[in-house]
Design an enzyme around this catalytic site. Structure first.
Site, short mmCIF file in Angstrom:
data_model
loop_
_atom_site.label_atom_id
_atom_site.label_comp_id
_atom_site.label_asym_id
_atom_site.label_seq_id
_atom_site.Cartn_x
_atom_site.Cartn_y
_atom_site.Cartn_z
N ASN A 1 -7.91 14.96 -71.32
CA ASN A 1 -6.60 14.50 -71.84
C ASN A 1 -5.90 15.55 -72.70
O ASN A 1 -4.68 15.68 -72.65
CB ASN A 1 -6.76 13.17 -72.59
CG ASN A 1 -7.71 13.26 -73.75
OD1 ASN A 1 -8.60 14.12 -73.79
ND2 ASN A 1 -7.55 12.36 -74.71
N GLU B 1 -17.38 12.50 -80.34
CA GLU B 1 -15.99 12.10 -80.61
C GLU B 1 -15.60 11.19 -79.45
O GLU B 1 -15.29 11.65 -78.35
CB GLU B 1 -15.12 13.36 -80.69
CG GLU B 1 -13.88 13.17 -81.49
CD GLU B 1 -12.74 12.69 -80.62
OE1 GLU B 1 -12.60 11.45 -80.51
OE2 GLU B 1 -12.02 13.52 -80.07
N CYS C 1 -7.10 9.42 -77.61
CA CYS C 1 -8.10 8.55 -78.25
C CYS C 1 -7.57 7.94 -79.55
O CYS C 1 -8.04 6.90 -79.97
CB CYS C 1 -9.39 9.32 -78.48
SG CYS C 1 -9.18 10.86 -79.34
N GLU D 1 -14.60 17.22 -86.40
CA GLU D 1 -14.11 18.51 -85.92
C GLU D 1 -12.88 18.83 -86.75
O GLU D 1 -12.08 17.97 -87.06
CB GLU D 1 -13.74 18.41 -84.44
CG GLU D 1 -14.96 18.11 -83.57
CD GLU D 1 -14.65 18.13 -82.07
OE1 GLU D 1 -13.53 17.78 -81.68
OE2 GLU D 1 -15.56 18.51 -81.30
P1 NAD Z 1 -15.25 8.73 -67.73
O1 NAD Z 1 -16.04 7.94 -68.72
O2 NAD Z 1 -15.72 8.79 -66.33
O3 NAD Z 1 -15.10 10.25 -68.23
C1 NAD Z 1 -14.65 10.59 -69.52
C2 NAD Z 1 -15.01 12.06 -69.75
O4 NAD Z 1 -16.42 12.19 -69.82
C3 NAD Z 1 -14.59 12.97 -68.59
O5 NAD Z 1 -14.15 14.19 -69.14
C4 NAD Z 1 -15.86 13.15 -67.77
O6 NAD Z 1 -15.91 14.40 -67.10
C5 NAD Z 1 -16.93 13.08 -68.82
N1 NAD Z 1 -18.18 12.50 -68.36
C6 NAD Z 1 -18.36 11.36 -67.65
N2 NAD Z 1 -19.67 11.14 -67.46
C7 NAD Z 1 -20.33 12.16 -68.05
C8 NAD Z 1 -21.70 12.49 -68.22
N3 NAD Z 1 -22.67 11.69 -67.77
N4 NAD Z 1 -22.01 13.63 -68.88
C9 NAD Z 1 -21.06 14.43 -69.39
N5 NAD Z 1 -19.74 14.17 -69.27
C10 NAD Z 1 -19.39 13.04 -68.62
O7 NAD Z 1 -13.81 8.13 -67.75
P2 NAD Z 1 -12.42 8.68 -67.23
O8 NAD Z 1 -11.88 7.72 -66.21
O9 NAD Z 1 -12.45 10.12 -66.88
O10 NAD Z 1 -11.61 8.57 -68.56
C11 NAD Z 1 -11.32 7.32 -69.14
C12 NAD Z 1 -12.16 7.01 -70.33
O11 NAD Z 1 -12.63 8.19 -70.94
C13 NAD Z 1 -11.33 6.30 -71.37
O12 NAD Z 1 -11.65 4.94 -71.40
C14 NAD Z 1 -11.63 6.97 -72.67
O13 NAD Z 1 -12.45 6.16 -73.48
C15 NAD Z 1 -12.45 8.15 -72.34
N6 NAD Z 1 -11.89 9.41 -72.80
C16 NAD Z 1 -11.86 9.63 -74.13
C17 NAD Z 1 -11.36 10.81 -74.61
C18 NAD Z 1 -11.31 11.09 -76.09
O14 NAD Z 1 -10.54 11.91 -76.51
N7 NAD Z 1 -12.16 10.43 -76.89
C19 NAD Z 1 -10.86 11.75 -73.75
C20 NAD Z 1 -10.90 11.52 -72.37
C21 NAD Z 1 -11.43 10.33 -71.91
#
Ligand code: NAD
Length: 475
Positions: A151, A249, A283, A457
């Protein structure tokens, strides 16, 4: 020209060589814009070995040397911001001004870490006996494995890298495969700024496979992850079973409380564009709007006026204020929240469903009068959805705001000093903003409590997760 995507291992940009490649899509059009090479097992081993080798000398490098590299990264980021930003718009979707702004803003993160790296102090503890010297040293923890999301692809990655490199650690980072250009651009910045080979390594692959492999490696001493609570818990559990330090985070579900005595119009003017920044995929995005019942109608009307000004479209079009969702899977995910609210009798005041045509477009959506147990009011939507509800008393709203397991950001608007103090004391959140929205500055700590994670961070705390404490006593 879109970024030339590659791995970055031991100072080399690597691709081809029969590696599996993943299509990278433009979320505004669905077109393939790049091919991302996945790391092989040998690539991961090479990245780990080079990070370990580099750590042996980088840990002893002068803070001035680390500072110099980080400063140069900041300068180069400013110089290249336009090109890097354009590529972020192409693969992540956010409007160009936001994308370029993200890079410029992050130049400050590099500079902040350059400054703080020179102030990693230990201390001297007065001894009980004459002739004894007691020292507390702060040493780099070792090789870090980091996982950064899509994001804010530049921001989230550079903060982890700058903290690791600035503290004398080395790092293997897996960036977001959906929006990879910014992380490759960061590798070029550090490479061109003179960071020695192996101090930073960038890999790509199947997230769960890469994270399992890296976290299990005995070379890795610290994990940093930004992403969803669910994935964060899995990674933290694995890291915990191996006794490895984590910075987590994770997701948020920020309440925005508008008290009766607030400057209601100003609050709406600020919160509406802020809510829909990066299509709500933030987030710390405010999602639950608790508005005092006597301010509710005014606030909602003004908020809707502001929402009408948000032009949705390709991030490259100058008039666009909100781009597409970052990838296709987010469209049904976001629509599911609206369907749930609809079933529970909420009113849809703006937007409501996906926009037809190519691209992952979903309009700014405002829902009113939702039950507190609806999905939008309890699960992180990570999209352009705002839920409006009324409240009556301070105690009631604080209880509702604190009712979820999340604890990242929270916002409140009031002209009463008493309310401001009481709400900032009472909110269970890692970050609280009152009457304005400035969060995530280089000099301020960023992080959550409860299930939103642990560790900070940025700010003076930024190196804490990357340093270990050694006590030395000497006679
Ligand atoms: P997702 O849970 O599939 O992935 C979120 C992030 O985690 C992605 O960058 C993905 O590459 C990474 N990821 C997923 N599984 C992983 C694993 N086992 N090991 C390491 N990295 C892994 O969800 P999505 O559809 O990509 O994104 C939506 C959700 O992700 C949202 O509900 C939100 O909570 C979360 N998100 C949070 C932030 C933040 O800034 N906290 C940023 C991006 C996404």
């Amino acid at each position: 020209m879109y970024e030339d995507l590659s791995l970055y291992i031991d100072g080399h940009f690597l691709k081809g060589g029969g590696r599996v490649e993943q299509d990278v899509l433009n979320p505004a059009t669905g077109e393939v814009i790049g091919k991302l090479p996945h790391a092989t097992r040998e690539d991961l081993d090479l990245a780990l070995a080079s990070a370990q080798r580099a750590f042996e000398s980088w840990r002893r490098s002068s803070p001035l040397e680390r500072s110099k590299v980080l400063r140069r990264v900041g300068e180069l980021a400013r110089e290249r911001a336009k090109q890097i930003g354009q590529n972020i718009t192409l693969d992540e979707g956010k409007p160009l001004a936001e994308a370029v702004g993200e890079v410029l803003f992050c130049a400050e993160h590099a500079e902040w870490h350059a400054e703080e790296a020179r102030r990693i102090y230990g201390r001297v503890i007065p001894p009980r006996s004459d002739g004894v010297r007691q020292l507390v040293l702060r040493e780099p923890i070792g090789v870090c494995a980091a996982f950064s999301p899509w994001n804010f692809p530049f921001n989230q990655a550079i903060r982890k890298i700058a903290a690791a490199v600035g503290s004398g650690c080395t790092i293997v980072l897996k960036g977001p495969e959906d929006a990879p250009s910014a992380v490759v651009a960061i590798a070029r910045l550090f490479h061109d700024a003179g960071l020695p080979p192996g101090c930073l390594n960038v890999v790509w692959g199947i997230p769960a496979e890469v994270s399992q492999y890296l976290i299990h490696s005995p070379i890795v001493r610290k994990i940093s992850f930004t992403g969803s609570v669910a994935v964060g818990k899995q990674l933290a559990a694995l890291a915990g079973s191996l006794m490895k330090r984590c910075t987590m985070e994770l997701g948020g579900h920020a309440p925005a409380i508008v008290f009766e005595d607030a400057d209601v119009e100003r609050a709406a003017d600020m919160l509406a564009p802020y809510k829909f920044r990066n299509a709500g995929q933030v987030c710390i995005s405010p999602t639950r709007f608790y508005v005092h019942e006597r301010a509710y109608d005014r606030f909602v009307a003004r908020f809707l006026d502001k929402v009408k000004e948000i032009k949705v479209g390709s991030g490259l079009a100058p008039e666009t204020k909100m781009g597409p969702l970052a990838h296709q899977r987010r469209v049904p995910a976001v629509a599911g929240f609206v369907e749930d609210a609809d079933r529970r009798g909420a009113k849809v005041l703006a937007g409501g469903g996906p926009i037809d045509g190519p691209g992952n477009f979903f309009p700014p959506t405002v829902l009113a009068d939702l039950p507190d147990d609806s999905r939008l009011m309890t699960e992180e939507p990570f999209g352009p959805l705002a839920g409006m509800v009324r409240f009556r008393t301070f105690e009631e709203v604080l209880k509702r705001a604190n009712s979820l397991p999340f604890g990242l950001a929270a916002y409140a608007f009031t002209t009463s000093a008493r309310n401001a103090t009481a709400v900032s004391n009472g909110l269970e959140a890692g970050m609280v903003a009152i009457n304005h929205l400035a969060m995530a500055l280089a000099e301020t700590p960023f992080g959550g409590v409860k299930e939103s994670g642990y560790g900070s961070e940025g700010g003076a705390e930024t190196f804490d997760g990357y340093l270990v404490t050694k006590f030395v006593t000497q006679l």
